[in-house]
Design an enzyme around this catalytic site. Structure first.
Site, PDB file in Angstrom:
ATOM      1  N   ASP A  94       0.807  -1.223   0.000  1.00 53.74           N
ATOM      2  CA  ASP A  94       0.000   0.000   0.000  1.00 53.74           C
ATOM      3  C   ASP A  94       0.840   1.272   0.000  1.00 53.74           C
ATOM      4  O   ASP A  94       0.302   2.392   0.040  1.00 53.74           O
ATOM      5  CB  ASP A  94      -0.983  -0.029   1.178  1.00 53.74           C
ATOM      6  CG  ASP A  94      -2.063  -1.076   0.937  1.00 53.74           C
ATOM      7  OD1 ASP A  94      -2.545  -1.158  -0.211  1.00 53.74           O
ATOM      8  OD2 ASP A  94      -2.398  -1.817   1.867  1.00 53.74           O
ATOM      9  N   ASP A 156      -6.323  -4.858  -4.915  1.00 52.63           N
ATOM     10  CA  ASP A 156      -6.126  -3.464  -4.511  1.00 52.63           C
ATOM     11  C   ASP A 156      -4.843  -2.877  -5.099  1.00 52.63           C
ATOM     12  O   ASP A 156      -4.732  -1.666  -5.324  1.00 52.63           O
ATOM     13  CB  ASP A 156      -6.046  -3.343  -2.976  1.00 52.63           C
ATOM     14  CG  ASP A 156      -7.040  -4.228  -2.247  1.00 52.63           C
ATOM     15  OD1 ASP A 156      -7.354  -5.309  -2.776  1.00 52.63           O
ATOM     16  OD2 ASP A 156      -7.486  -3.846  -1.165  1.00 52.63           O
TER      17      ASP A 156
HETATM   18  N1  GLY Z   1      -7.079  -1.962   0.569  1.00 50.00           N
HETATM   19  C1  GLY Z   1      -7.962  -2.464   1.556  1.00 50.00           C
HETATM   20  C2  GLY Z   1      -9.369  -2.119   1.329  1.00 50.00           C
HETATM   21  O1  GLY Z   1      -9.788  -1.756   0.249  1.00 50.00           O
HETATM   22  O2  GLY Z   1     -10.128  -2.187   2.290  1.00 50.00           O
END
Ligand code: GLY
Length: 378
Positions: A94, A156
Site C-alpha cells: 500500500d 487493490d
Molecule cells: N485496501 C484495503 C481495502 O480496500 O479495504
C-alpha cells in the site's frame, strides 16, 4: 465543466465538502483518519494503508486555490510518514496508496525536491516486492509470527502500481514500468474473471510462481464479487491503460466497468458485495461507488467519442446520488463527508460508516467534473 447542463449541483457539493473539511481539519490535524465511529473519525498510526487519503483530499482542495491551512496539514502528514519510510518492516504494497497521495501529490503541485525523493524511494520499496517467478507484487508482510503470506497478491494493488509508472517516467529507468506491467498482466490472467468480476486475493506458490487459489478476502466468498475490489480493478486498469496504452488493459477495464454498472441498485451506490446470498445484510459500500465513479470518469476520457458517455453519465449520476442521499453536509456531529461505507464485513470492522477513502474519491470525482487536470494517480 461544472456549469454544463445538469451539473449545477457540483459547485454546491464542492463547497459543502470543502467547508466541512475545513471544519474538521482543526481536530484531525496532521493525523490519519480511517473510519468514523459515532460521528468521530478514528485515527490510525501512519503506517496503516489509509494514511494517504486525508492529506490527498486536502491537496485536492489546495489546488482549487488558497487553503494555506489545509496545505500546511497535508505537508505535515507527509513529513510524519518519514518515520514509516525508515521503518521498512511495517511497509507493505500500500506504499502506492500512501505516497501517491502525499509526496507525489505534493511534488506535482509544488515541485518540492524532497517530495520527489520520497516518492521515488517509496517506488523502490514497492518494486522490491515483486516476485519474479509469479510475476506479482507481494501484498503484505506477515501479520503475526509464522504467518506466511509471501505468495499473496491482492486486487487493490492495481491502485498502487501507478506510482511505478510515474517513477519510470520521472527517472527515465524503465524497470518500474516493467514491474508494473508484469503485475498487471498477472491481474488480467488470474484476477479478472470472464464476466468482469474479480478475485480479491490470489495465492501463488512464492517459490515456483504457480497459481494456487482465489480467496474471498474482504468479499463474501471466493467466487463472490467484493464491490470495492471491483472498483480498485476498474480504476486501476483504466490507469494502467492511461500510463501504458496497452489495449488489453483498456479491454479489461471496460469489462469490469460493465459488470460493476450492471450490478448497481437503483440509487447507483453498490452493496458491499455484488453476489450476496439473501440472508446476508446488503450494506452499502459508498466508498466503492465513489472510487468507481472517479475511475469511470477517467475511462470515459480514455475511450473518447460517442462511447465516452457510456461511462461518464453513470459516473455523474453516482456522484450526484452520493451527494444528495449519502452526504452528511448538515450534520455537525458527523465528521465524515459520505455515509454508509463498509470497510471489512467478514471481520465485522467499520460497517455502514463514513470511510476516509470514500470521502477522498468523492472529492476526486468532483474535482474531475470541475475540470481539474492534476489527478495524482495520472
Ligand atoms: N485496501 C484495503 C481495502 O480496500 O479495504
Amino acid at each position: 465543466m461544472a456549469n454544463a447542463a445538469g451539473l449545477d449541483w457540483v459547485e454546491e457539493a464542492w463547497t459543502n465538502a470543502r467547508d466541512k473539511t475545513r471544519r474538521i481539519a482543526g481536530r484531525i490535524g496532521a493525523n490519519f483518519p480511517h473510519a468514523s465511529q459515532g460521528g468521530v473519525y478514528v485515527l490510525e498510526p501512519p503506517h496503516w494503508w489509509t494514511a494517504g487519503f486525508w492529506p490527498g483530499m486536502l491537496w485536492l482542495f489546495v489546488q482549487g486555490g488558497g487553503e494555506e491551512g489545509l496545505r500546511r496539514i497535508a505537508e505535515a502528514c507527509e513529513e510524519k510518514l518519514d518515520d514509516v519510510l525508515r521503518d521498512y518492516t511495517k511497509l507493505d504494497h500500500d506504499i502506492g496508496f500512501m505516497w501517491t497521495l502525499t509526496s507525489l501529490a505534493s511534488y506535482k503541485l509544488t515541485g518540492h525536491a524532497e517530495s520527489r525523493r520520497r516518492a521515488l524511494q517509496a517506488a523502490n520499496y514497492l518494486a522490491g516486492r515483486f516476485n519474479l517467478k509469479g510475476r506479482y507484487i507481494r501484498a503484505w508482510n506477515p501479520w503475526s509470527e509464522n504467518d506466511d503470506n509471501a505468495g499473496i497478491a491482492i486486487i487493490d494493488c492495481a491502485m498502487n502500481v501507478p506510482l511505478l509508472f510515474w517513477a519510470s517516467a520521472e527517472s527515465g529507468d524503465p524497470r518500474y514500468r516493467h514491474i508494473a506491467e508484469a503485475h498487471l498482466d498477472t491481474v488480467l490472467e488470474r484476477f479478472v474473471r470472464p464476466d468482469g468480476s474479480v478475485y480479491h486475493i490470489v495465492r501463488f506458490d512464492p517459490e515456483t510462481g504457480d497459481f494456487l487459489e482465489g480467496i474471498g478476502g474482504q468479499g463474501f466468498a471466493p467466487e463472490s464479487a467484493w464491490s470495492r475490489g471491483t472498483a480498485w480493478a476498474l480504476y486501476g486498469l483504466s490507469l494502467a491503460y492511461h500510463h501504458s496504452r496497452k489495449q488489453a488493459y483498456l479491454d479489461a477495464a471496460k469489462r469490469v466497468a460493465h459488470f460493476f454498472l450492471a450490478n448497481l441498485p437503483d440509487d447507483l451506490v453498490p452493496h458491499w458485495d455484488f453476489r450476496l446470498p439473501p440472508e446476508i445484510t446488503k450494506y452499502r459500500d459508498s466508498s466503492a461507488g465513489a472510487c468507481a465513479a472517479s475511475g469511470l470518469l477517467l475511462l470515459s476520457e480514455l475511450v473518447g467519442g460517442t462511447e465516452s458517455r457510456l461511462y461518464r453519465e453513470p459516473a455523474v449520476r453516482m456522484l450526484e446520488s452520493l451527494y444528495r442521499h449519502y452526504g452528511a453536509w448538515d450534520d455537525e456531529k458527523e465528521e465524515g463527508l459520505i455515509r454508509h461505507g463498509t470497510s471489512h464485513y467478514p471481520e465485522g470492522k467499520n460497517i455502514d460508516v463514513p470511510l476516509i477513502y470514500g470521502d477522498y474519491f468523492f472529492v476526486e470525482g468532483l474535482s474531475r467534473l470541475r475540470g481539474n487536470d492534476k489527478i495524482f494517480w495520472q
